[in-house]
Scaffold this motif. Sequence first.
Motif, PDB file in Angstrom:
ATOM      1  N   ASP A   1       0.859  -1.182   0.000  1.00  0.00           N
ATOM      2  CA  ASP A   1       0.000   0.000   0.000  1.00  0.00           C
ATOM      3  C   ASP A   1       0.898   1.236   0.000  1.00  0.00           C
ATOM      4  OD1 ASP A   1      -1.559   2.218   0.898  1.00  0.00           O
ATOM      5  OD2 ASP A   1      -2.991   0.844   1.796  1.00  0.00           O
TER       6      ASP A   1
ATOM      7  N   VAL B   1       0.232   4.264   0.709  1.00  0.00           N
ATOM      8  CA  VAL B   1      -0.115   5.253   1.734  1.00  0.00           C
ATOM      9  C   VAL B   1       0.448   4.847   3.087  1.00  0.00           C
ATOM     10  CG1 VAL B   1      -2.018   6.397   2.937  1.00  0.00           C
ATOM     11  CG2 VAL B   1      -2.174   5.967   0.482  1.00  0.00           C
ATOM     12  N   CYS B   2       0.087   3.652   3.562  1.00  0.00           N
ATOM     13  CA  CYS B   2       0.499   3.257   4.915  1.00  0.00           C
ATOM     14  C   CYS B   2       1.634   2.235   4.924  1.00  0.00           C
ATOM     15  CB  CYS B   2      -0.689   2.707   5.696  1.00  0.00           C
ATOM     16  SG  CYS B   2      -1.347   1.163   5.039  1.00  0.00           S
TER      17      CYS B   2
ATOM     18  N   PHE C   1      -4.410  -1.066  -2.378  1.00  0.00           N
ATOM     19  CA  PHE C   1      -4.509  -0.486  -1.044  1.00  0.00           C
ATOM     20  C   PHE C   1      -5.062  -1.513  -0.069  1.00  0.00           C
ATOM     21  CE2 PHE C   1      -5.182   2.759  -4.236  1.00  0.00           C
ATOM     22  CZ  PHE C   1      -4.216   3.687  -3.901  1.00  0.00           C
TER      23      PHE C   1
ATOM     24  N   CYS D   1      -7.309   4.249   2.892  1.00  0.00           N
ATOM     25  CA  CYS D   1      -6.013   4.520   2.255  1.00  0.00           C
ATOM     26  C   CYS D   1      -6.195   4.909   0.795  1.00  0.00           C
ATOM     27  CB  CYS D   1      -5.095   3.303   2.389  1.00  0.00           C
ATOM     28  SG  CYS D   1      -4.367   3.122   4.028  1.00  0.00           S
ATOM     29  N   ARG D   2      -7.146   4.265   0.126  1.00  0.00           N
ATOM     30  CA  ARG D   2      -7.417   4.623  -1.266  1.00  0.00           C
ATOM     31  C   ARG D   2      -7.868   6.073  -1.360  1.00  0.00           C
ATOM     32  NH1 ARG D   2     -12.599   2.174  -3.303  1.00  0.00           N
ATOM     33  NH2 ARG D   2     -13.281   3.833  -1.929  1.00  0.00           N
ATOM     34  N   ASP D   3      -8.753   6.494  -0.444  1.00  0.00           N
ATOM     35  CA  ASP D   3      -9.252   7.867  -0.468  1.00  0.00           C
ATOM     36  C   ASP D   3      -8.139   8.868  -0.156  1.00  0.00           C
ATOM     37  OD1 ASP D   3     -11.701   6.788  -1.076  1.00  0.00           O
ATOM     38  OD2 ASP D   3     -12.466   6.916   0.989  1.00  0.00           O
ATOM     39  N   LYS D   4      -7.233   8.531   0.769  1.00  0.00           N
ATOM     40  CA  LYS D   4      -6.100   9.412   1.060  1.00  0.00           C
ATOM     41  C   LYS D   4      -5.198   9.553  -0.161  1.00  0.00           C
ATOM     42  CE  LYS D   4      -5.791   8.453   5.999  1.00  0.00           C
ATOM     43  NZ  LYS D   4      -4.987   7.827   7.053  1.00  0.00           N
ATOM     44  N   TYR D   5      -4.989   8.450  -0.893  1.00  0.00           N
ATOM     45  CA  TYR D   5      -4.163   8.478  -2.108  1.00  0.00           C
ATOM     46  C   TYR D   5      -4.817   9.368  -3.165  1.00  0.00           C
ATOM     47  CZ  TYR D   5      -1.609   6.790  -6.199  1.00  0.00           C
ATOM     48  OH  TYR D   5      -0.857   6.696  -7.329  1.00  0.00           O
ATOM     49  N   ARG D   6      -6.100   9.230  -3.332  1.00  0.00           N
ATOM     50  CA  ARG D   6      -6.819  10.060  -4.313  1.00  0.00           C
ATOM     51  C   ARG D   6      -6.733  11.531  -3.951  1.00  0.00           C
ATOM     52  NH1 ARG D   6     -12.373   6.682  -5.388  1.00  0.00           N
ATOM     53  NH2 ARG D   6     -11.509   5.222  -6.900  1.00  0.00           N
TER      54      ARG D   6
ATOM     55  N   ARG E   1      -4.343  13.001  -2.285  1.00  0.00           N
ATOM     56  CA  ARG E   1      -2.973  13.464  -2.509  1.00  0.00           C
ATOM     57  C   ARG E   1      -2.668  13.699  -3.976  1.00  0.00           C
ATOM     58  NH1 ARG E   1       1.423   9.674   0.030  1.00  0.00           N
ATOM     59  NH2 ARG E   1      -0.049   8.757   1.443  1.00  0.00           N
ATOM     60  N   THR E   2      -3.201  12.837  -4.836  1.00  0.00           N
ATOM     61  CA  THR E   2      -2.867  12.926  -6.254  1.00  0.00           C
ATOM     62  C   THR E   2      -3.797  13.866  -7.010  1.00  0.00           C
ATOM     63  OG1 THR E   2      -4.209  10.954  -6.723  1.00  0.00           O
ATOM     64  CG2 THR E   2      -1.839  10.654  -6.337  1.00  0.00           C
TER      65      THR E   2
END
Length: 87
Positions: A49, A51-52, A73, A78-83, A85-86
Amino acid sequence: MLTRFALFLLLAIFVARAFWRLVDGIVDGARGRARGTPTPQRGVPMVRDPVCGTFVVPERAVTIVDGRTTVSFCSDACRDKYRARTA
C-alpha cells in the motif's frame, strides 16, 4: 488431603484436555481438514500500500487504475487518502 485431591483433579483435567487435542489433531490430519483460519499459500506475491506501507494479498486489496498501472490499497480509507494526494 483436600489440597492433594484438588491438585490431582486439576492435573487430570490438563492431561485429558491435552490428550483429546492430540487425538483431534490426528483425526483432522487423517481426514485432510485444516485447522484454524485459511492463510495464503507460501510464495504468494504481495503488494504494498503506497499510503500506509502495509503489504496486502492482491486478491484482498482495494485497487484503482492510475494511468497504466494498478495501485493496490489495504482499505478504502487509504485509497481515499491516495486520491486526495494525487488530485
